[in-house]
Write an enzyme that holds these catalytic residues in place. Sequence first.
Site, PDB file in Angstrom:
ATOM      1  N   GLY A   1      86.033   9.249   9.639  1.00 39.51           N
ATOM      2  CA  GLY A   1      84.742   9.664   9.136  1.00 39.51           C
ATOM      3  C   GLY A   1      83.737   9.754  10.269  1.00 39.51           C
ATOM      4  O   GLY A   1      83.920   9.175  11.337  1.00 39.51           O
ATOM      5  N   GLY A   2      82.680  10.518  10.062  1.00 40.81           N
ATOM      6  CA  GLY A   2      81.618  10.567  11.043  1.00 40.81           C
ATOM      7  C   GLY A   2      81.504  11.889  11.760  1.00 40.81           C
ATOM      8  O   GLY A   2      82.137  12.873  11.404  1.00 40.81           O
TER       9      GLY A   2
ATOM     10  N   THR B   1      81.240  11.654  18.823  1.00 43.22           N
ATOM     11  CA  THR B   1      80.942  10.499  19.659  1.00 43.22           C
ATOM     12  C   THR B   1      81.705  10.608  20.976  1.00 43.22           C
ATOM     13  O   THR B   1      82.534  11.500  21.164  1.00 43.22           O
ATOM     14  CB  THR B   1      81.285   9.179  18.937  1.00 43.22           C
ATOM     15  OG1 THR B   1      80.669   8.086  19.621  1.00 43.22           O
ATOM     16  CG2 THR B   1      82.782   8.940  18.870  1.00 43.22           C
TER      17      THR B   1
ATOM     18  N   ILE C   1      81.133   2.735  14.673  1.00 38.91           N
ATOM     19  CA  ILE C   1      82.204   2.421  13.722  1.00 38.91           C
ATOM     20  C   ILE C   1      82.634   3.716  13.042  1.00 38.91           C
ATOM     21  O   ILE C   1      81.791   4.487  12.581  1.00 38.91           O
ATOM     22  CB  ILE C   1      81.752   1.412  12.641  1.00 38.91           C
ATOM     23  CG1 ILE C   1      81.298   0.105  13.281  1.00 38.91           C
ATOM     24  CG2 ILE C   1      82.875   1.155  11.640  1.00 38.91           C
ATOM     25  CD1 ILE C   1      80.697  -0.880  12.296  1.00 38.91           C
TER      26      ILE C   1
ATOM     27  N   ILE D   1      86.240   0.484  15.887  1.00 41.67           N
ATOM     28  CA  ILE D   1      84.922   0.320  16.509  1.00 41.67           C
ATOM     29  C   ILE D   1      84.969   0.713  17.983  1.00 41.67           C
ATOM     30  O   ILE D   1      86.040   0.770  18.597  1.00 41.67           O
ATOM     31  CB  ILE D   1      84.417  -1.134  16.394  1.00 41.67           C
ATOM     32  CG1 ILE D   1      85.207  -2.055  17.326  1.00 41.67           C
ATOM     33  CG2 ILE D   1      84.498  -1.632  14.947  1.00 41.67           C
ATOM     34  CD1 ILE D   1      84.595  -3.441  17.497  1.00 41.67           C
TER      35      ILE D   1
ATOM     36  N   CYS E   1      76.630  11.048  17.035  1.00 45.55           N
ATOM     37  CA  CYS E   1      76.553  10.873  15.589  1.00 45.55           C
ATOM     38  C   CYS E   1      75.434  11.671  14.954  1.00 45.55           C
ATOM     39  O   CYS E   1      74.906  11.311  13.899  1.00 45.55           O
ATOM     40  CB  CYS E   1      76.419   9.402  15.232  1.00 45.55           C
ATOM     41  SG  CYS E   1      77.746   8.417  15.904  1.00 45.55           S
TER      42      CYS E   1
END
Length: 260
Positions: A77-78, A81, A152, A165, A182
């Site tokens: 997810g996300g 980064t 995370i 993480i 993000c």
Amino acid sequence: MAPSAGDAPAEWRVTDGFVAYPEAVAAMEQRVAAIAAGDAPEQVWLLEHPPLYTAGTGARAGQVLNARFPLHPTGRGGQVTYHGPGQRVAYVMLDLSRRTPDVRRFVATLEEWIIRTLAACGVRGERREDRVGVWVHRPGKGDGYEDKIAAIGIRLRRWVSLHGIALNVDCDLTHFAGILPCGVSEARYGVTSLADLGLPVTMAQVDMMLRREFEGLFGPTVADSPDAERPERSTPTAGGATVGRPQATDVPHPLHSTRR
């Protein structure tokens, strides 16, 4: 998030050097399949990657500003980064069906793990409801300024977690300039590391604190077998079945890339 009574402790694995992202993901997926099948114990794998960017399932066009490093699409997810030398990545492979099958509680416990580890280093890390990740106040930069120090991002497969993480220990913070980490673009929200905060802790010291605080939240660990298979390492470059198991899942967590 303690394990069920009688379950084997999670293996604690630390890899020196740099592990290429595709090899790490392949090894992680293989281990998660074995955990889900009941053929291997849970595992926490600590490593470093060479410089690279990853794009989670929530990534959007325009979040990569300068593709100075390889970009890897990933199932966590996300959004987008950065990973690189001096950043401690911990891939957390736990069977939530044997613990607590609650995704939000799991993410909150991962956040607490980071916050307790930072506290052991003398840093106050905090959650933010409107922003992902773990943050620290930076009053020296101005009123309301905060920097993100940890990310995370997870996925669940048959209730076994993948990814985990990323804690900035002593990494090159200019490498984050190639992306909107993000998706956060406001000038008062930046990125920091333990070294940037004036804390010259070693990676080994951080690993020790991570393990201690993990055990306080998730239960005991045991050092992994030295005979286990290892993926190839690289150098930095620029360019199981259980009774009463809940319904299987294979979904990225929706809380973004730096909750990564």
